[in-house]
Design an enzyme around this catalytic site. Structure first.
Site, PDB file in Angstrom:
ATOM      1  CE  LYS A  94      -3.845   0.342   2.378  1.00 50.61           C
ATOM      2  NZ  LYS A  94      -4.747   0.277   3.556  1.00 50.61           N
ATOM      3  CE1 TYR A 148      11.015  -1.752   0.320  1.00 56.14           C
ATOM      4  CE2 TYR A 148      12.817  -2.971  -0.677  1.00 56.14           C
ATOM      5  CZ  TYR A 148      12.345  -1.838  -0.063  1.00 56.14           C
ATOM      6  OH  TYR A 148      13.205  -0.783   0.175  1.00 56.14           O
ATOM      7  CE1 TYR A 162       0.393  10.414 -10.520  1.00 55.21           C
ATOM      8  CE2 TYR A 162       0.469  12.696  -9.764  1.00 55.21           C
ATOM      9  CZ  TYR A 162      -0.197  11.491  -9.858  1.00 55.21           C
ATOM     10  OH  TYR A 162      -1.444  11.367  -9.316  1.00 55.21           O
ATOM     11  CB  THR A 178      22.379   2.217   3.331  1.00 54.31           C
ATOM     12  OG1 THR A 178      22.376   2.440   1.923  1.00 54.31           O
ATOM     13  CG2 THR A 178      22.945   3.443   4.030  1.00 54.31           C
TER      14      THR A 178
END
Ligand code: UDP
Length: 314
Positions: A94, A148, A162, A178
């Site tokens: 979501k 994911y 967009y 990281t």
């Protein structure tokens, strides 16, 4: 004088909190939005006294209201460790889909520059090595990691749409492994697991035979690269990470050595679809952003071990 306003979704998380802090230091105003499912107020509590900092506890899969002008949006909200997204699979999907849509909607409304935190996971279990941005990846959409990987792949597609159809100024960073202070002790990733196991004198849990590789980037380098990308005009995805590749077994041994621990390494089953190799090709970041990682692994690990020692009270 006008202070540019930055919104960081997921701003109470590991990377988000470093982004908030860095922008405040540079003189920006910062609004941090986080629903705290994997974020932690302890990461940002030292910023609460700063008049340029605002925290909103909110789930960004719902319509996001931010009053006034917004100049930059960093969309970092998402569970991001394999253990977290296995625990929160629906929330992960979501926030990558609906959350990215809402954050892009905010960018469109405010005419802000939008930066998506994407991931090396878009390459899945890669068939080319090292991974360059042109590679489309090898992802299992129905595996447990797919929640994911596919959410982030969708988020990248939405970000590009967009940009192309609404003219929103967008950036996409593909973040590789990281580490550093403010990683959650129990987030389940290799570095925090190994450090907390080594400090406690517990067995170090290497998954599989430990011959799978990862390339570790220290957090300050990553944050600098992301800031440079935001301030650039690059629309296509850019890998940010440190090409310093080693096996998971080597990571475990190095942490045992640096902590001076007597822990022994044990070998547990490998999680489903665990990528066998991972190393960023950072040619684009070098060329476009004039960025290269500066902190060597040992120095970074020593800082991180120090943070975990304090956190765990050793
Ligand atoms: N891993 C491990 N022991 C642990 C945690 C992770 O051997 O206690 C392995 C994991 O299977 C993977 C690598 O370390 O091969 C890196 O895992 P991490 O969860 O840090 O992130 P990933 O790179 O898989 O997203």
């Amino acid at each position: 004088m006008y202070k540019p306003h930055v919104v960081v979704t997921g701003g109470a998380g590991f990377l988000g909190s470093h982004l908030c802090e860095m922008h405040l230091e540079k003189g920006f105003r910062v609004t941090c939005v986080d629903n705290l499912i994997t974020g932690d107020l302890n990461n940002i509590s030292h910023l609460f006294g700063n008049e340029n900092f605002k925290f909103i506890k909110y789930d960004v899969t719902e319509f996001i209201h931010v009053p006034g002008r917004v100049d930059y949006i960093y969309h970092f909200a998402s569970p991001a460790s394999p253990v977290d997204y296995l625990k929160f699979p629906i929330q992960t999907l979501k926030v990558g889909s609906l959350g990215t849509h809402k954050a892009l909607g905010l960018a469109k409304e405010k005419k802000a520059v939008f930066l998506l935190a994407s991931t090396s996971e878009v390459y899945g279990d890669p068939l080319i090595h090292p991974q360059q941005e042109e590679y489309w990846g090898n992802v299992n959409p129905v595996g447990t990691r797919g929640v994911y990987d596919e959410a982030k792949r969708f988020a990248e597609a939405l970000t590009m749409a967009y940009n192309r159809y609404h003219g929103v100024q967008t950036r996409i960073v593909r973040i590789f492994n990281t580490f550093g202070p403010r990683m959650r002790v129990n987030d389940g990733r290799a570095v925090p697991n190994f450090i907390s196991q080594a400090l406690a004198g517990n067995d170090i849990t290497v998954y599989g035979d430990g011959q799978q590789t990862r390339s570790l980037c220290y957090v300050s380098d990553l944050i600098e690269g992301i800031f440079r990308l935001m301030m650039s005009s690059e629309v296509n995805p850019v890998n940010i990470g440190n090409p310093d590749e080693l096996t998971v077994e080597e990571i475990a041994k190095e942490i045992v050595e640096l902590t001076g621990s007597k822990s022994k390494i044990i070998y547990n089953p490998l999680p489903e679809d665990d990528p066998k190799v991972r190393q960023p090709d950072i040619t684009r970041a070098k060329e476009i952003l004039k960025w290269t990682p500066q902190v060597n692994r040992k120095e970074g690990l020593i800082n991180t071990i120090e943070y975990f020692r304090k956190k765990l009270g050793y």
